[in-house]
Enzyme design. Structure first.
Site, PDB file in Angstrom:
ATOM      1  N   SER A 213       0.841  -1.198   0.000  1.00 32.95           N
ATOM      2  CA  SER A 213       0.000   0.000   0.000  1.00 32.95           C
ATOM      3  C   SER A 213       0.871   1.240   0.000  1.00 32.95           C
ATOM      4  O   SER A 213       2.019   1.218   0.454  1.00 32.95           O
ATOM      5  CB  SER A 213      -0.895   0.023   1.238  1.00 32.95           C
ATOM      6  N   ASP A 214       0.331   2.328  -0.519  1.00 32.92           N
ATOM      7  CA  ASP A 214       0.943   3.614  -0.242  1.00 32.92           C
ATOM      8  C   ASP A 214       0.743   3.872   1.249  1.00 32.92           C
ATOM      9  O   ASP A 214      -0.087   3.244   1.910  1.00 32.92           O
ATOM     10  CB  ASP A 214       0.306   4.714  -1.082  1.00 32.92           C
ATOM     11  N   TRP A 215       1.503   4.797   1.795  1.00 40.76           N
ATOM     12  CA  TRP A 215       1.530   4.990   3.250  1.00 40.76           C
ATOM     13  C   TRP A 215       0.159   5.442   3.770  1.00 40.76           C
ATOM     14  O   TRP A 215      -0.348   6.479   3.352  1.00 40.76           O
ATOM     15  CB  TRP A 215       2.627   5.991   3.594  1.00 40.76           C
ATOM     16  N   PHE A 216      -0.416   4.609   4.630  1.00 39.88           N
ATOM     17  CA  PHE A 216      -1.771   4.790   5.166  1.00 39.88           C
ATOM     18  C   PHE A 216      -2.839   4.641   4.074  1.00 39.88           C
ATOM     19  O   PHE A 216      -3.964   5.099   4.233  1.00 39.88           O
ATOM     20  CB  PHE A 216      -1.928   6.159   5.851  1.00 39.88           C
ATOM     21  N   GLY A 217      -2.487   3.962   2.970  1.00 42.04           N
ATOM     22  CA  GLY A 217      -3.399   3.848   1.842  1.00 42.04           C
ATOM     23  C   GLY A 217      -4.226   2.578   1.817  1.00 42.04           C
ATOM     24  O   GLY A 217      -4.914   2.318   0.828  1.00 42.04           O
TER      25      GLY A 217
END
Length: 807
Positions: A213-217
């Protein structure tokens, strides 16, 4: 592995690592941000120094796959110096809109050019044992509400435009990592999009790497695991950990599916060498001479000479007026997660001084181009409090070198909760001139600025979400203060964290500046009038071209257009050097002799630019993005807000496959400068086209050979470009599409034969209903030249049968 051990490696331990499994001797996997350098585990601000390479659009402008592979290999050295195993790069989203704040980080408006460059980058990186993480998969072509927005894209447009760089990365480069984007795709978050991550990526393309995932995505447990998301980042686990253990035990995630995700992670760890890497984590700042040389060479090769009426190269004896806001400031990179602490920054002024000598140069700034007030600099004391009220005694006291902070993951040596603390920054400011100064503050959190104890700027009392710090921050709040030259003032910044929307960070930036005025432009005019040549360094900077915020338009910020017009009137030999992450409107274009676009070329910026201006290097770039006359000409510009910038959570890609030059061709619209365009200090011709289409009927393969001749008086380079047109199609198709290219460097008078190869996909379009690629019967035209608007050589080939190709 136990269930707990399996689950542990499917989410981060902290911001930049995946936990080790000590019992089994499995080492820790570490990642670092790119794509124009390896920052390591530090914040976006400060940290261990790193080499700063040219940004993505500059790499795109080189059209040089071999050079990009060199850059990838050099970046592998950088990643290793930061004790990491994977680089979060390359970024290959398409330049759908000229206002996307992150265009600087991406290669091109064209999927084929983007894909070929991405393949070179990944091969260079992974050839040295460092994993690539191509991003953002898929539909992240705008920074407006990007963490929640749904990109509404039809399947044909996805297949023909937006997925191509990712497909090539998997099939041709064998990328080991893919990062899902923040946005939704047709209503579903990409991090839990089964069709995207499993049907297309794994089943159709045969991908065997990991998806992170993208960060916190990522936003769910069973949904992301079942859809194909292997790794949740960053840590500690939010939707995994015990939640995933519970989901497995409840049957919401099968043991088989879990094992697929774990196997992908272990395969990656084996590939990058982290499986048995138990060395202590160390980060080093390795300022390598070979990296300096490569960055300088790449920066010059990225420069695109758009106009030259004989004023370049600069004559050695010329008296040169150096003018503009980017003249003495080294604009080396864009903003956001691509930021790093560069080893050094060379400004254009410094580059010209080194090559021409300071005696031949004069200087005037003329005007500013900052988005925010100029950053307050100097050694500052920071008091940290383990509460959000600045109450009690500070638990930690530190220092910093300027009035900005980006706190994420680990703050104040771990003595405060990074999401629940406050801080007081104490600084001083001594103005050079008397007058009414502007004091600005913007923050992801609550902030106030006091000057000599008086509240001047308040981003606390009425904090409102804006377009800073990845859309977690407010817009800049500006106050004024009457300050006297030479007097030292106490500046105090108070900060406290607040609840975040998506990204768990705390940040602020504070600046103080005296506005530019008419007198500054008048001084620039006088300076220009007393020189043989006036070189005006204008454009934007990383405050404008940044992740987390789109541009309001493509007019130059501030009074820069006025500055260029005034200087050009004062000196007929005016050279404009642009530094932006994309096109700008140029109302003064007919008044200047030269325009050269130099992007953000990394830490050697000034040297690379000076090399081009003096002629010691060729401006080797060609436009990877069409430069329109005005923003409203762009395909994403619309009166319908759902088309752009988005409305009620949706952004509709109404233009479909007609992106970039395809759009201008469709409307018969002449841009300011076409895709693929660029001049040099010599000239080239392409001639003698021959086509071998003997295999076209059987398997769709065709080769085209041309002779390229340097018809000028010095060595140089050009890009031979081949576009394919389907003369008559059952489905709407662009007038032409780039399908092959070659960068060619020749000595004066030298000729060389160049062969360009096409396969069946070069002639196909995607049939959504039938789920296959189709090459129809009939005529196809090959068009070859040196830009999308300069294609003098043509040949027609014919098929008598259709050819269906699998996905």
């Amino acid at each position: 592995m136990t269930l707990e051990e399996k689950v542990s490696i499917l989410s981060g331990e902290d911001f930049w690592s995946v936990p080790a499994v000590a019992r089994l001797g499995i080492g820790k996997l570490r990642v670092t941000d790119g794509p124009n350098g390896a920052r390591g585990g530090g914040s976006l601000i400060g940290g261990v120094k790193s080499a700063s390479f040219p940004v993505g659009i500059a790499i795109g402008a080189t059209w040089n796959v071999a050079l990009v592979e060199e850059i990838g290999a050099a970046l592998a050295d950088e990643v290793k110096s930061k004790g990491a195993h994977m680089l979060l790069a390359p970024t290959v989203n398409i330049h759908r809109s000229v206002t996307n704040g992150r265009n600087f980080e991406c290669y091109s408006e064209d999927p084929f050019l983007s894909a070929e460059l991405a393949v070179g980058y990944i091969k260079g990186l992974q050839g040295q044992g460092i994993g690539a993480t191509i991003k953002h998969f898929v539909g992240n072509e705008s920074e407006i509400e990007r963490t929640t927005m749904s990109s509404e894209i039809d399947e044909r447009s996805l297949r023909e435009i937006y997925l191509i760089p990712f497909e090539w990365a998997v099939k041709k480069a064998g990328t080991w990592g893919v990062m899902s984007s923040y946005n939704r795709l047709n209503g579903t978050f990409t991090s839990e999009h089964n069709w995207l991550l499993t049907t297309v990526l794994r089943n159709e393309w045969g991908y065997d790497g990991i998806v992170m995932s993208d960060w916190f995505g990522s936003h769910s447990t069973a949904e992301t695991i079942n859809a194909g998301l292997d790794l949740e980042m960053p840590g500690p686990a939010r939707d995994r950990g015990q939640k995933l253990i519970d989901a497995v035990n409840a049957g919401a995630v099968s043991a088989e599916t879990l094992d697929k995700r774990v196997t992908a992670m272990l395969r990656l760890m084996e590939r990058v060498g982290s499986l048995d890497d138990h060395r202590p984590h160390q980060e080093q700042a390795n300022d390598r001479p070979e990296h300096r040389a490569l960055i300088r060479r790449a920066g010059a090769e990225a420069a695109v000479l758009l106009k030259n009426n004989g004023a370049l190269p600069l004559k050695p004896e010329s008296r040169v007026a150096v003018i503009g806001p980017n003249a003495k400031r080294a604009q080396i990179m864009g903003g956001g997660s691509a930021q790093l602490n560069a080893h050094y920054r060379v400004s254009p002024w410094e580059g010209l001084v080194a090559q021409l000598g300071e005696d031949q140069l004069s200087y005037a700034v003329g005007c500013g181009n900052d988005r925010f007030e100029p950053l307050l600099r100097g050694t500052m004391t920071v008091e940290y409090f383990a509460n959000e009220k600045l109450a009690g005694e500070p638990v930690h006291i530190g220092t910093q070198e300027d009035a900005q902070a980006f706190w994420i993951g680990h703050v104040a040596d771990g003595k405060v909760d990074p999401l629940h603390f406050s801080a007081r920054v104490r600084a001083t400011y001594t103005p050079e001139k008397s007058g009414t100064h502007r004091v600005g503050i913007y923050s992801a959190g609550f902030a106030k600025v006091f000057v000599d104890g008086k509240l001047v700027a308040d981003a606390w009392t009425s904090w409102t979400k804006g377009r800073t710090f990845f859309e977690e921050g407010c817009d800049e709040v500006v106050g004024t203060a009457d300050l006297e030259a030479g007097r030292t003032y106490d500046v105090t910044i108070e900060f406290a964290t607040k609840h975040f929307a998506t990204l768990g960070l705390a940040a602020f930036a504070c600046g103080i500046g005296l506005p530019f005025g008419d007198a500054d432009i008048a001084e620039a005019v006088r300076t220009a009038r007393n020189a043989d040549v006036a070189v005006v360094f204008i454009g934007r900077n990383g405050e404008w071209d940044t992740e987390g915020s789109d541009l309001p338009g493509i007019e130059l910020p501030g009074r820069q257009n006025e500055l260029v017009a005034a200087v050009a009137q004062a000196n007929p030999n005016t050279v404009v050097v642009l530094q932006t992450g994309g096109p700008v409107e140029m109302p003064w274009i007919n008044s200047v002799r030269v325009v050269v676009q130099t992007w953000y070329p990394g830490q050697e910026a000034g040297n690379a630019i000076a090399d081009v201006l003096t002629g010691s290097a060729e401006p080797g770039g060609r436009l990877p993005q069409t430069f329109p006359v005005r923003w409203s000409d762009n395909p994403a510009h619309s009166q319908d807000r759902e088309v752009y910038p988005g409305l009620e959570g949706k952004v509709r890609y109404e233009e479909g496959i007609f992106v970039g030059y395809r759009h201008y061709d469709r409307l018969g619209m002449t841009p300011l400068y076409p895709f693929g365009f660029g001049l040099g200090y010599t000239t080239f011709s392409v001639s003698d086209l021959t086509v071998d289409d003997r295999g076209f009927e059987a398997d769709g393969n065709v080769t085209a050979t041309v002779t390229v001749t340097n018809t000028g008086a010095r060595a140089g380079s050009t890009v031979v470009q081949l576009y394919v047109s389907d003369t008559e199609s059952s489905s709407p198709r662009p007038a032409k599409e780039l399908k092959a290219f070659a960068k060619v460097a020749l000595e004066a008078g030298e000729s060389r034969q160049v062969t360009l190869t096409l396969d069946a996909r070069s002639f196909a379009f995607f049939r959504t209903e039938a789920k296959h690629w189709l090459v129809e019967s009939g005529d196809f035209t090959l068009r070859i030249g040196q830009s999308s608007a300069d294609l003098p050589l043509t040949a027609t080939i014919k098929r008598s049968t259709i050819l269906m190709l699998p996905v």
